[in-house]
Design an enzyme around this catalytic site. Structure first.
Site, PDB file in Angstrom:
ATOM      1  N   TYR A  61      49.314  25.317 -48.349  1.00 47.55           N
ATOM      2  CA  TYR A  61      50.171  24.632 -47.376  1.00 47.55           C
ATOM      3  C   TYR A  61      51.628  25.011 -47.631  1.00 47.55           C
ATOM      4  CZ  TYR A  61      46.009  21.688 -46.689  1.00 47.55           C
ATOM      5  OH  TYR A  61      44.734  21.221 -46.451  1.00 47.55           O
ATOM      6  N   ARG A 211      42.366  16.726 -34.963  1.00 46.51           N
ATOM      7  CA  ARG A 211      43.667  17.417 -34.988  1.00 46.51           C
ATOM      8  C   ARG A 211      44.636  16.848 -33.956  1.00 46.51           C
ATOM      9  NH1 ARG A 211      39.899  21.151 -36.425  1.00 46.51           N
ATOM     10  NH2 ARG A 211      40.350  22.179 -38.390  1.00 46.51           N
ATOM     11  N   PHE A 213      43.751  15.298 -31.140  1.00 42.43           N
ATOM     12  CA  PHE A 213      43.169  15.211 -29.795  1.00 42.43           C
ATOM     13  C   PHE A 213      42.895  13.775 -29.394  1.00 42.43           C
ATOM     14  CE2 PHE A 213      39.423  15.158 -26.994  1.00 42.43           C
ATOM     15  CZ  PHE A 213      39.903  15.902 -25.921  1.00 42.43           C
ATOM     16  N   SER A 215      44.496  11.213 -30.149  1.00 45.65           N
ATOM     17  CA  SER A 215      45.713  10.424 -29.970  1.00 45.65           C
ATOM     18  C   SER A 215      46.171  10.434 -28.519  1.00 45.65           C
ATOM     19  CB  SER A 215      46.833  10.968 -30.863  1.00 45.65           C
ATOM     20  OG  SER A 215      46.483  10.847 -32.217  1.00 45.65           O
TER      21      SER A 215
END
Length: 343
Positions: A61, A211, A213, A215
């Site tokens: 990350y 990911r 979606f 929301s």
């Protein structure tokens, strides 16, 4: 607010974590522009203050910047409150994605993560992706040494097949398997989840909100920047999104009846899978974090769980989870131990 977030036992080796974790990836990588460091530290402190103490990161990350961020955030007596999880195996070399699980790499990666996080020990250390050129027994053998040396406490796997999990667990107990599990990613339920439960391995669900979606639904795509990887994932392409929209609408309609948001309902569904499951939704905003922990208060009846089953089916989603270049548990088999010759 903190009292609403209890603890769960993750796996059968003694690790105890908050019932919901915090995925930190989006703070530093893959989901659009880099977020302001101090804002992210404030968010991490807010999470810990409110009882979310299981923090998830990885060396890829950034790369590396997310671990450094967490190292800074855990200064000043906060470290003792946190269960820290990070991962190794992925790297970018000459612009290519490379997966490594050989012993020398495992050890070097762990030492580097300890330094960036500025800690003496990592609670949960995952193999992020499986190196299919190295027998899993060899990789786990080196991790077992790191446990004995006190550099890590517990071993985890991410995106590993059921047979890989079994082989790994035979060398040293695996405490947790991290996998994608949500209303639109349910293929792990057939073999991997039962394998984990048979072996007493905890389950960490990443991307439990699809990911993002769940929301805002298809509208999410309109807000994504060109450097947000979600923009290029199959499920977010126009030809698939039109079909996938129906699933969001069903979730949204049920959430309205329940008096919660669609993301809270989707997250509550994951929480209701069992007390051996810890979802780790990620966010970069305090208001979204507050909404996520609100999912712990959403109670679903058996009938409501059945209703979810009726619309969150294999046919309800079009598109693969990732592009073909990204390996998952479906292609994680490693060679037999007898074939290994340590170079």
């Amino acid at each position: 607010m903190a009292s609403r977030i209890g603890k769960i036992k993750l796996g059968s080796q003694g690790l105890e974590v908050s019932a919901q974790g915090l995925g930190c990836m989006g703070m530093s990588a893959f989901y659009g522009p880099l977020k302001p460091e101090q804002d992210m530290i404030t968010l991490i402190h807010h999470a810990i203050h409110n009882g979310v103490t299981f923090l998830d990161t990885a060396d890829i990350y950034g790369p590396f910047t997310n671990e450094i961020l967490l190292g800074k955030a855990l200064k000043g007596g906060i470290r003792e409150k946190v269960q820290l999880a990070t991962k190794f195996a992925n790297s970018f070399e000459d612009g290519k994605w490379v997966i490594r699980g050989n012993p020398a790499y495992v050890r070097a990666a762990c030492e580097a993560s300890l330094k960036r996080l500025d800690v003496d020990c990592i609670e949960l250390y995952y193999q992020h992706r499986i190196d299919t050129s190295v027998p899993i027994e060899v990789t786990i053998g080196e991790l077992k040494k790191l446990v004995k040396e006190g550099k890590i406490k517990y071993i985890g796997l991410s995106e590993a097949s059921a047979s890989t999990i079994r082989r790994a667990h035979a060398v040293h107990p695996i405490t947790a398997v991290q996998l994608e599990w949500s209303l639109w990613s349910r293929d792990v339920e057939e073999e991997i989840i039962p394998t984990c439960r048979e072996l007493g391995i905890g389950i960490v669900a990443y991307s439990p909100l699809g990911r993002g979606f769940f929301s805002t639904g298809p509208k999410l795509v309109e807000t994504l920047s060109n450097d947000d990887v979600r923009k290029y994932l199959p499920r977010f392409q126009p030809e698939n999104l039109k079909h996938n929209k129906t699933l969001f609408e069903r979730v949204n309609e049920m959430a309205t009846r329940k008096g919660c948001t669609p993301s809270q309902l989707a997250l509550a569904w994951v929480h209701h899978q069992g007390n051996d499951v810890c979802p780790i939704p990620g966010t970069t905003k305090i208001e979204n974090f507050n909404q996520n922990i609100g999912a712990l208060s959403v109670k679903l009846t058996p009938e409501e769980m059945d209703e979810h089953e009726s619309f969150a089916t294999e046919d309800s989603v079009k598109g693969e989870r990732y592009t073909n270049s990204i390996k998952t548990w479906k292609d994680s088999e490693t060679p037999p131990l007898s074939s290994w010759k340590d170079a």
